[in-house]
Design an enzyme around this catalytic site. Structure first.
Site, PDB file in Angstrom:
ATOM      1  N   ASP A 226       0.722  -1.018  -0.070  1.00 56.93           N
ATOM      2  CA  ASP A 226      -0.027   0.240   0.002  1.00 56.93           C
ATOM      3  C   ASP A 226       0.863   1.139   0.002  1.00 56.93           C
ATOM      4  O   ASP A 226       1.502   1.715   1.071  1.00 56.93           O
ATOM      5  CB  ASP A 226      -0.898  -0.274   1.330  1.00 56.93           C
ATOM      6  CG  ASP A 226      -1.805   1.102   1.262  1.00 56.93           C
ATOM      7  OD1 ASP A 226      -1.959   2.081   0.280  1.00 56.93           O
ATOM      8  OD2 ASP A 226      -2.682   1.186   2.231  1.00 56.93           O
ATOM      9  N   LEU A 227       1.337   1.799  -1.144  1.00 55.29           N
ATOM     10  CA  LEU A 227       2.594   2.469  -1.273  1.00 55.29           C
ATOM     11  C   LEU A 227       2.803   3.744  -0.385  1.00 55.29           C
ATOM     12  O   LEU A 227       3.839   3.711   0.050  1.00 55.29           O
ATOM     13  CB  LEU A 227       2.403   3.088  -2.982  1.00 55.29           C
ATOM     14  CG  LEU A 227       3.778   3.381  -3.328  1.00 55.29           C
ATOM     15  CD1 LEU A 227       4.675   1.976  -3.307  1.00 55.29           C
ATOM     16  CD2 LEU A 227       3.568   4.008  -4.767  1.00 55.29           C
ATOM     17  N   ASP A 228       1.814   4.620  -0.125  1.00 63.20           N
ATOM     18  CA  ASP A 228       2.013   5.692   0.669  1.00 63.20           C
ATOM     19  C   ASP A 228       2.105   5.451   1.988  1.00 63.20           C
ATOM     20  O   ASP A 228       2.085   6.145   2.847  1.00 63.20           O
ATOM     21  CB  ASP A 228       1.807   7.049   0.146  1.00 63.20           C
ATOM     22  CG  ASP A 228       2.276   7.564  -1.065  1.00 63.20           C
ATOM     23  OD1 ASP A 228       3.242   6.820  -1.350  1.00 63.20           O
ATOM     24  OD2 ASP A 228       1.647   8.309  -1.707  1.00 63.20           O
ATOM     25  N   ALA A 229       1.589   4.150   2.532  1.00 58.88           N
ATOM     26  CA  ALA A 229       1.279   4.021   3.715  1.00 58.88           C
ATOM     27  C   ALA A 229       2.290   3.233   4.628  1.00 58.88           C
ATOM     28  O   ALA A 229       2.122   2.538   5.490  1.00 58.88           O
ATOM     29  CB  ALA A 229       0.021   3.183   3.947  1.00 58.88           C
ATOM     30  N   GLY A 230       3.648   2.830   4.261  1.00 54.24           N
ATOM     31  CA  GLY A 230       4.532   2.350   4.918  1.00 54.24           C
ATOM     32  C   GLY A 230       4.996   2.967   6.274  1.00 54.24           C
ATOM     33  O   GLY A 230       4.508   4.067   6.359  1.00 54.24           O
TER      34      GLY A 230
END
Lengths: 284, 284, 284, 284
Positions: A226-230
């Site tokens: 979940d790309l920008d949620a790391g």
């Protein structure tokens, strides 16, 4: 401190005696601890620690440290990583058209702010090739197209292996990296703009301008599916006002992205970042 | 975390095995360490640490902890302090005319941000008496005069003893406290404005305004004989511009002083501040 | 500057000669401009300005200024407000259980940071009544229930009229104010926490903690029907780390909310905030 | 906004009608004002303003603007400067050994953050020559020696004239520039570190570290005869802790110096800085 050090990053279900057991392991082998920092996450009932000691005078040869520590860690149910300070990490920087983070990272590497090499740049655009090659760095242009993305990512992965890359830095790489790729190569740091409140969708700077925000931010984090949620490594903000037009927001955002990404890369390379769950402990 | 804890603050000539020895002492007695942070000052060759553990399940009764730890500390040449988290510190706030820091501290104590009591206010002016007494706090008006300062300080010291005060907070107390007084009662935190560059002498806000500074600051520190040069606990700044007249600088400075002083007092009360030389380690 | 001033806040379709026409109006009547600030929003093709001049020596009596300026403003298609600096605004503060913003505003009003009176507190809880009344301020307890909200808001509105309130400050008032109410009384400033990234829904501090954010923020804005999406007046942030547990985030958030809300209220009372579209120009 | 603009920076004894007179001058000649900002320094009884208008449609040819405005300015006793937005300033950067500010400025100029050319680098050291010349910029190595400083400064001055330099940026140039030189070429911006409190004398970062400061800063200012005491253009700070060794302070200081110097240069080039007395108004 040219004396090389070893660093353990450990996360472990909380229990009595953890500090003592770990410290004894190092002391028994003649190690001098120079940094030890510990954190307990009471909600998660987790003990998290970073311990760094000088290898000079340490009785265990490097290759025996991991198996020896494993004998201690396993009964505790601990997850851990071992790093040596004289390891020179190999970084691949991925870019698109914007060059501000790229050149900032190259400059810092030259200024020896990082103990790292940057042997490889990958871009989905050709236009930074010439200037990058002036620095003696290989530049691979891999255009990304919807229909051939799987092959293109296979090509990227092969390059990472060929160049023995330890860390990928997405320095304003404007393509989505697939969950599949991240599963195969998880050590990826990304940078993106952040706002209070958040603006989802296209043209966030335009929307932030329309809303009249007084602060803009940038967040550096590990890439996840979940790309920008790391897990977040570092964040910072800068004040803006009605006088800042969209171009000014973008310019100020760039300054912020450079600094925040560089700090995150440096913290990672110094083995100061411990990831657990979807969050980090940064042992600064 | 209503479970009470013990905290050791230790500074010690650097040597191998310190973390192990200290951690073993706690583990051997059944203690569960919840915070451990360590710092090495390589220039000073000093090891500095803060260790906090839960008293619940700890085998040593409280009164035996200090003598038991002393047996370990002495051969190491360590200086150390032992604190218990359920100790309620008793604070005396000293003020002159300005009330912003005073009321902020009282509000925070009421809001339980501090584990402390505030039984005593001392002032060289009478005018805050009424409003302070509404909070049920004793207010002692001790005017300071050049010729009788020694007697007046003796009176102040007696009050500190009578009220069993642990910490004096100079919350914009505009009198110089003598080196003699500080030698007798050294646990004093002071707040003052700070500038880039510094302005020495009278009316610093006027001079900062004339110079057109873009930033003003505040510094909280322990009082020492050389009054504003003691170990720094906390600092912060705020942006200003040419639109800020002297009154605005003073108003913004007050906001800053409130926050910076409160943070310093809180860090001190949580036993997070270790002083050595003329500086501090703040184990945040 | 006890000399009273008049302030015009003007927004107007951009065209040549606006500054000249407005400045001439003031000069022709003998006014001395002390602040003039202007901004052009090129995207919106709007001219926005704030002009403040001394009333001393101004030839027009106060009551004639508005009609006289209207003759100039109408042909330009301008929207405008006229304010006098010696108007003492009457503020109603609405609170629930948390008192940090409430007491901060009261303290600042007493310290004359605001040219305002605070004659009325409205709360959906009874428990701050006693302490508020010590300050000589009326406290009205109006519990909010789903089924009777319309009547309760009618009661609130009546109080605002009865006390001749100019501005409502929602100082951690944890109830939704209906669109209908805001339509009837639109001068409402609200404060809320903000995060990078945003966390929607319940318990945002818990979720921010779980995500390991490194920064938390606060936003002060005018209330609109879409509650937290109104024009932003002021924002600020504070750094946090993994050491900050949820309680620490909340405590740091409170400190921020106090300062950000107070700045927004002050900017509003000084007639420095011009709203257009869903955004503000803050003429600092 | 490729439409070129003219900007007037004016300081003038305060009096009625100033805004009107200046705005009328522009309106009468058909100019469209896009930025107008004004400040009154009540202590100095000075009116200070910045007015920017579009030249497109302005009836006066460029070369007639200055004489025409002079007719208005002279009776008012005003000092003023006139600038055109399409003037491309020519910058000489002076450096010693450190390259962080130099490369940052070059990168920003290439990224078109500045409307400026950088045709000339002057250094008292030879070692950055090669890398600077890769950018196609001339590099002049002028060693500074006590006995020949006057001749060396004459040589520097000649280069500034030869290259038609408008602005000198001291980007960590570690030599003192003489009062005589500054009198002959006063448009010089300098950057230096700043501390709270200040540390006078050699090795300030070492002394700041010994004192345990929690914040370090940087100040960009115009050079004056009293070197570090000139009018401040921009300042900023960064937090540090006991974990930051001297090298870390220096590294963080460099990051700050880059950003603060770049902001100051940009504000100057946009004609947003008005100097009066020993201070500035920055019309942001």
């Amino acid at each position: 401190m040219t004396n090389p050090t070893a660093t353990l990053l450990i996360s472990c279900p909380d229990q009595r005696g953890l500090v003592a057991k770990i410290a004894n392991f190092i002391y028994a082998n003649g190690g001098n601890i120079i940094h030890a920092d510990q954190h307990t996450d009471f909600a998660a009932e987790l003990f998290l620690t970073r311990i760094e000691w000088q290898l000079d005078g340490f009785n265990l040869p490097r290759e025996f440290i991991a198996p020896a520590f494993n004998a201690i860690a396993q009964p505790l149910g601990a997850k851990w990583e071992l790093h040596f300070s004289d390891t020179v990490s190999r970084i691949a920087i991925w870019v698109s058209r914007q060059d501000h983070c790229l050149f900032d990272l190259i400059w810092r590497q030259r200024a020896q702010e990082f103990a790292a090499e940057i042997p490889l740049i990958i871009s989905n655009h050709p236009h930074l090739k010439e200037v990058v090659e002036q620095f003696g760095i290989d530049y691979h242009h891999i255009p990304i197209t919807k229909d051939h993305k799987a092959e293109q990512e296979a090509q990227q992965l092969e390059l990472l292996q060929q160049y023995k890359i330890d860390l990928v830095v997405l320095a304003k790489y404007m393509q989505i990296v697939s969950a599949d790729f991240i599963a195969k190569f998880p050590r990826i740091i990304n940078i993106h703009h952040s706002f209070l409140p958040a603006f989802v969708g296209a043209n966030p700077y335009h929307r932030a301008s329309e809303r009249g925000v007084k602060i803009i931010g940038a967040t550096a984090h590990y890439a996840t599916a979940d790309l920008d949620a790391g897990p977040i490594i570092e964040q910072d903000v800068v004040r803006v006002s009605h006088r800042d037009e969209v171009d000014d927001l973008i310019r100020k955002g760039k300054d912020l992205e450079r600094v925040v990404l560089a700090r995150a890369v440096r913290l990672h390379l110094q083995n100061r970042v411990l990831v657990y769950g979807n969050r980090t402990v940064v042992f600064e």
